[in-house]
Design a protein around this motif. Sequence first.
Motif, PDB file in Angstrom:
ATOM      1  N   VAL A 215       0.822  -1.209   0.000  1.00 15.22           N
ATOM      2  CA  VAL A 215       0.000   0.000   0.000  1.00 15.22           C
ATOM      3  C   VAL A 215       0.859   1.263   0.000  1.00 15.22           C
ATOM      4  O   VAL A 215       0.499   2.282  -0.610  1.00 15.22           O
ATOM      5  CB  VAL A 215      -0.955  -0.006   1.221  1.00 15.22           C
ATOM      6  N   ILE A 216       2.003   1.225   0.685  1.00 21.05           N
ATOM      7  CA  ILE A 216       2.843   2.430   0.840  1.00 21.05           C
ATOM      8  C   ILE A 216       3.237   3.037  -0.500  1.00 21.05           C
ATOM      9  O   ILE A 216       3.085   4.257  -0.701  1.00 21.05           O
ATOM     10  CB  ILE A 216       4.077   2.108   1.702  1.00 21.05           C
TER      11      ILE A 216
ATOM     12  N   LEU B 270       2.203   6.850  -1.740  1.00 21.04           N
ATOM     13  CA  LEU B 270       3.186   7.874  -2.096  1.00 21.04           C
ATOM     14  C   LEU B 270       2.924   8.416  -3.496  1.00 21.04           C
ATOM     15  O   LEU B 270       3.041   9.632  -3.736  1.00 21.04           O
ATOM     16  CB  LEU B 270       4.600   7.280  -2.013  1.00 21.04           C
ATOM     17  N   ILE B 271       2.567   7.532  -4.420  1.00 26.12           N
ATOM     18  CA  ILE B 271       2.277   7.982  -5.786  1.00 26.12           C
ATOM     19  C   ILE B 271       1.052   8.901  -5.799  1.00 26.12           C
ATOM     20  O   ILE B 271       1.029   9.939  -6.476  1.00 26.12           O
ATOM     21  CB  ILE B 271       2.047   6.757  -6.703  1.00 26.12           C
ATOM     22  N   ALA B 272       0.031   8.530  -5.028  1.00 26.50           N
ATOM     23  CA  ALA B 272      -1.178   9.362  -4.973  1.00 26.50           C
ATOM     24  C   ALA B 272      -0.868  10.749  -4.411  1.00 26.50           C
ATOM     25  O   ALA B 272      -1.331  11.767  -4.937  1.00 26.50           O
ATOM     26  CB  ALA B 272      -2.242   8.662  -4.125  1.00 26.50           C
ATOM     27  N   LEU B 273      -0.051  10.805  -3.347  1.00 21.51           N
ATOM     28  CA  LEU B 273       0.324  12.094  -2.766  1.00 21.51           C
ATOM     29  C   LEU B 273       1.118  12.927  -3.756  1.00 21.51           C
ATOM     30  O   LEU B 273       0.940  14.158  -3.843  1.00 21.51           O
ATOM     31  CB  LEU B 273       1.143  11.858  -1.488  1.00 21.51           C
ATOM     32  N   PHE B 274       2.002  12.268  -4.497  1.00 22.37           N
ATOM     33  CA  PHE B 274       2.816  12.989  -5.481  1.00 22.37           C
ATOM     34  C   PHE B 274       1.927  13.585  -6.572  1.00 22.37           C
ATOM     35  O   PHE B 274       2.101  14.742  -6.975  1.00 22.37           O
ATOM     36  CB  PHE B 274       3.846  12.036  -6.092  1.00 22.37           C
ATOM     37  N   VAL B 275       0.947  12.802  -7.054  1.00 23.60           N
ATOM     38  CA  VAL B 275       0.045  13.291  -8.107  1.00 23.60           C
ATOM     39  C   VAL B 275      -0.777  14.470  -7.603  1.00 23.60           C
ATOM     40  O   VAL B 275      -0.946  15.480  -8.299  1.00 23.60           O
ATOM     41  CB  VAL B 275      -0.870  12.150  -8.597  1.00 23.60           C
TER      42      VAL B 275
END
Length: 300
Positions: free
Chosen positions: A107-108, A112-117
């Motif tokens: 999940v991590i 992280l990818i979602a936060l970056f987007v």
Amino acid sequence: MTELGNRLKETREAKGYSLEDLQRITKIQKRYLIGIEEGNYDMMPGKFYVRAFIKQYCEAVGLQSEVVFEEYKEEIPTTYEDEIPVSLSRVQTKKGVPASSSKVFDVIPKLLIALFVIGALIALWVFVQNKVSDDAGNADPSNKEPVAVDQQDLPNEDEPVEEEDKDQKESNEDTESDQEKAAKEKEDNTGQSLEAVKTEGTKTTYELKNTDQFKLELAAKGDAWVAVYNSKDEVLFQGMMYDGDKKEYDLTAEQEAYLVIGNAANTGINVNGKLLEYKIPTETVRQDIIIQYQPAESQQ
């Protein structure tokens, strides 16, 4: 001693070869040759290399390796699963991780990818808003003043181009062209040359020219047995390399380097930072590489 070992030893002695002679011919360490004759395969780097060493032994004493493998197939190992103990160790470590921890680790990265987007979208929105505000301010008529243009300053389209300016432009273009040609010729004359000049069996000879240094780097992309010799036939390295391992040598003072590559597909060879291309396809697992160095000073 096994039946295969007896046959190999008798054939070697019939040829008049000592173990030292055979070591020189095959580039296989004497202790491995003794292990083959005694059937002591546990001392080898792995089952994969047992077959490779036996094949090299047969070729050196004049036996057909295919016939020997078929006749003594019950004695010779047929797999090389023990060649990757590090990989097995890593697999076992992963199996020991609890399922709950594994799910968290899965999940991590997604989080992280979602936060970056999201962060990228916010930054893009702020940039667009600032750009729109700046454009609106610049478009305000009250901030602009009329600019007077003197018609005399505008070029006359009917006037011919001055011959002097045209000649100067052509001269500049010729000068730049000559400079580019000279730079290219200099680069071609000083560029390193590494070419294969001879291929015989599993052995390839390369010539290294037009350079004043000879720096060698071996990079492993998997498990491979490697040996490195200098022009005096001294052993610089001999043993196993694993994925990610590198070996570097400065051989500028040498005239030749002899490499025994136990697994060509897993071994990259760089000479002065340039990747050497195998002349023989890497489907041929064991290859001998000879690099003959001719310093640039000696070629002048």
